[in-house]
Design a protein around this motif. Sequence first.
Motif, short mmCIF file in Angstrom:
data_model
loop_
_atom_site.label_atom_id
_atom_site.label_comp_id
_atom_site.label_asym_id
_atom_site.label_seq_id
_atom_site.Cartn_x
_atom_site.Cartn_y
_atom_site.Cartn_z
N GLN A 2 -54.70 47.48 3.94
CA GLN A 2 -53.38 47.01 4.32
C GLN A 2 -52.89 45.96 3.33
OE1 GLN A 2 -53.14 45.62 8.31
NE2 GLN A 2 -51.07 46.37 8.53
N SER A 3 -51.67 46.10 2.94
CA SER A 3 -51.14 45.12 1.99
C SER A 3 -50.64 43.91 2.76
CB SER A 3 -50.01 45.74 1.18
OG SER A 3 -48.88 45.90 2.01
N SER A 4 -50.83 42.75 2.17
CA SER A 4 -50.27 41.56 2.80
C SER A 4 -49.17 41.01 1.92
CB SER A 4 -51.36 40.50 2.99
OG SER A 4 -51.79 40.05 1.73
N GLY A 5 -48.16 40.45 2.53
CA GLY A 5 -47.03 39.93 1.77
C GLY A 5 -46.10 41.04 1.37
N THR A 6 -44.88 40.66 1.04
CA THR A 6 -43.92 41.70 0.68
C THR A 6 -44.13 42.14 -0.75
OG1 THR A 6 -42.39 39.96 0.11
CG2 THR A 6 -42.04 41.03 2.22
N ASN A 7 -43.68 43.33 -0.96
CA ASN A 7 -43.68 43.84 -2.31
C ASN A 7 -42.45 43.30 -3.02
OD1 ASN A 7 -43.63 45.29 -4.59
ND2 ASN A 7 -43.59 47.31 -3.61
N LEU A 35 -38.69 41.33 4.95
CA LEU A 35 -38.39 40.07 4.24
C LEU A 35 -38.66 38.87 5.14
CD1 LEU A 35 -35.00 40.77 2.37
CD2 LEU A 35 -37.31 40.93 1.46
N ARG A 36 -38.36 39.02 6.45
CA ARG A 36 -38.47 37.87 7.34
C ARG A 36 -39.91 37.61 7.77
NH1 ARG A 36 -34.59 36.38 12.54
NH2 ARG A 36 -35.56 34.37 12.90
N TRP A 37 -40.65 38.69 8.01
CA TRP A 37 -42.04 38.54 8.44
C TRP A 37 -42.94 39.32 7.50
CZ3 TRP A 37 -38.56 39.99 12.69
CH2 TRP A 37 -38.19 38.88 13.49
N PRO A 38 -43.11 38.82 6.28
CA PRO A 38 -43.85 39.58 5.25
C PRO A 38 -45.29 39.90 5.66
CG PRO A 38 -43.35 37.35 4.50
CD PRO A 38 -42.59 37.56 5.76
N THR A 39 -45.88 39.07 6.51
CA THR A 39 -47.25 39.37 6.92
C THR A 39 -47.29 39.93 8.34
OG1 THR A 39 -47.53 37.07 7.62
CG2 THR A 39 -48.29 37.62 5.41
N GLY A 40 -46.16 40.35 8.85
CA GLY A 40 -46.10 40.94 10.18
C GLY A 40 -45.39 40.02 11.15
N MET A 128 -25.92 31.32 -0.38
CA MET A 128 -26.00 31.09 -1.83
C MET A 128 -26.20 29.60 -2.11
SD MET A 128 -22.96 33.54 -3.22
CE MET A 128 -23.25 35.29 -3.53
N GLY A 129 -25.45 28.77 -1.42
CA GLY A 129 -25.57 27.33 -1.62
C GLY A 129 -26.96 26.83 -1.26
N ARG A 130 -27.50 27.41 -0.21
CA ARG A 130 -28.81 27.01 0.25
C ARG A 130 -29.91 27.32 -0.77
NH1 ARG A 130 -33.29 27.70 2.82
NH2 ARG A 130 -33.74 26.60 4.76
N SER A 131 -29.66 28.34 -1.58
CA SER A 131 -30.70 28.74 -2.53
C SER A 131 -30.73 27.84 -3.76
CB SER A 131 -30.51 30.20 -2.94
OG SER A 131 -29.34 30.32 -3.70
N GLU A 132 -29.70 26.96 -3.90
CA GLU A 132 -29.67 26.07 -5.07
C GLU A 132 -30.28 24.73 -4.69
OE1 GLU A 132 -28.44 27.46 -8.01
OE2 GLU A 132 -28.53 29.16 -6.64
N ARG A 293 -32.81 38.53 -3.25
CA ARG A 293 -32.86 37.07 -3.05
C ARG A 293 -31.78 36.60 -2.07
NH1 ARG A 293 -37.42 37.15 -4.32
NH2 ARG A 293 -38.22 36.91 -6.43
N LEU A 294 -30.60 37.19 -2.18
CA LEU A 294 -29.52 36.81 -1.27
C LEU A 294 -29.88 37.19 0.17
CD1 LEU A 294 -26.74 35.60 -0.75
CD2 LEU A 294 -25.73 37.84 -1.26
N MET A 295 -30.48 38.36 0.35
CA MET A 295 -30.86 38.77 1.70
C MET A 295 -31.96 37.84 2.24
SD MET A 295 -28.62 40.96 1.94
CE MET A 295 -28.76 41.46 3.65
N GLU A 296 -32.89 37.44 1.38
CA GLU A 296 -33.92 36.48 1.81
C GLU A 296 -33.29 35.18 2.27
OE1 GLU A 296 -37.55 37.90 -1.22
OE2 GLU A 296 -36.30 36.19 -1.75
#
Length: 323
Positions: A2-7, A35-40, A128-132, A293-296
């Motif tokens: 099983q892969s952990s984390g997002t690709n 994206l929201r729960w990369p490890t489940g 977008m602002g939050r990512s800066e 990145r924007l969706m994250e």
Amino acid sequence: MQSSGTNESDFPHTYREFVEKFYSNDACAAYLEELRWPTGFSCPICQAVGAPWRQTRGRLVCTACRHQTSVTTGTIMDKTRTPLTTWFEAAWHLTTAKNGLSAKTLEKTLGTSYRAAWAMLQRYRVSMGRSERERLSGTVEVDETLIGGVEQGGKRGRGTSKSIVVIAVEIKESKGFGRIRMRHIPDASGRNLRPFICDIVTPGSTVCTDGWVGYSGLSKHGYVHKKTLLSSSGDPAHVAMPGAHRVVSLFKRWILGTHQGSIVPAHLQSYLEEFTFRFNRRTSNSRGLVFRRLMEQALITGPITEADVTFGYDWSRHQTRRS
Ligand SMILES: [Zn+2]
């Protein structure tokens, strides 16, 4: 295994791939979940980890405490009536169109109402602002400019109907620009200029400004302050700060081009944030990754009210990173 984390490479590269990947609301929700729960999945209430029960309309139920949630709960898409496919399409166009697009163009492109297009854009702009968040460093030019309103030739924005914007830009040795930041401020006094610099520039950096008194005292905050004094003949400050001047002229061109020149002061900061997000990613050669990145960011930005969308978002919530 099983892969952990997002690709990290899981994003569409072309519009064709985008359309094939996000063909339904369920497909969009599955991507957001990854994206929201990369490890489940983990329950936001009791933190229990493990696959939730799935109910209609995307409801996820914690098997431990039976709390109901969904992948969009607590995000900018919270309680949205706009389909996820529309949100995704808006984000795709927003991140892949070279200069972005106006709410009017988005309305026509997606076939939504103007209001729905505007609301999505406004909410994405907050993300977008939050990512800066990373502070600028090295050599940073700082200057103010006047945007919009009626030209009155006032000094330093006093007694004018224009909005004052302060700009910071990293100057690279190769004469190129690094990253930028912009903030709409009520006036060009030190009360607004110094906190802006302290918020967005790493101490120890060299800050270049003109001789305006609003920039005095920067060395007390740990900066190397390089002042370029202008003659008292009222020379425009941009002569001394060519980097900041260049950024301002690009911003004004973007407002005239993409947005037909119309910006109300209450929304100015939102446009500044979108422009900054675009500028700081101008050399990224993967627009699909910018989309991801924007969706994250959209998932970790809290809900934005209808009032924020209509009357302007309170950016001071973001701006003070340290008290
Ligand atoms: Zn639970």
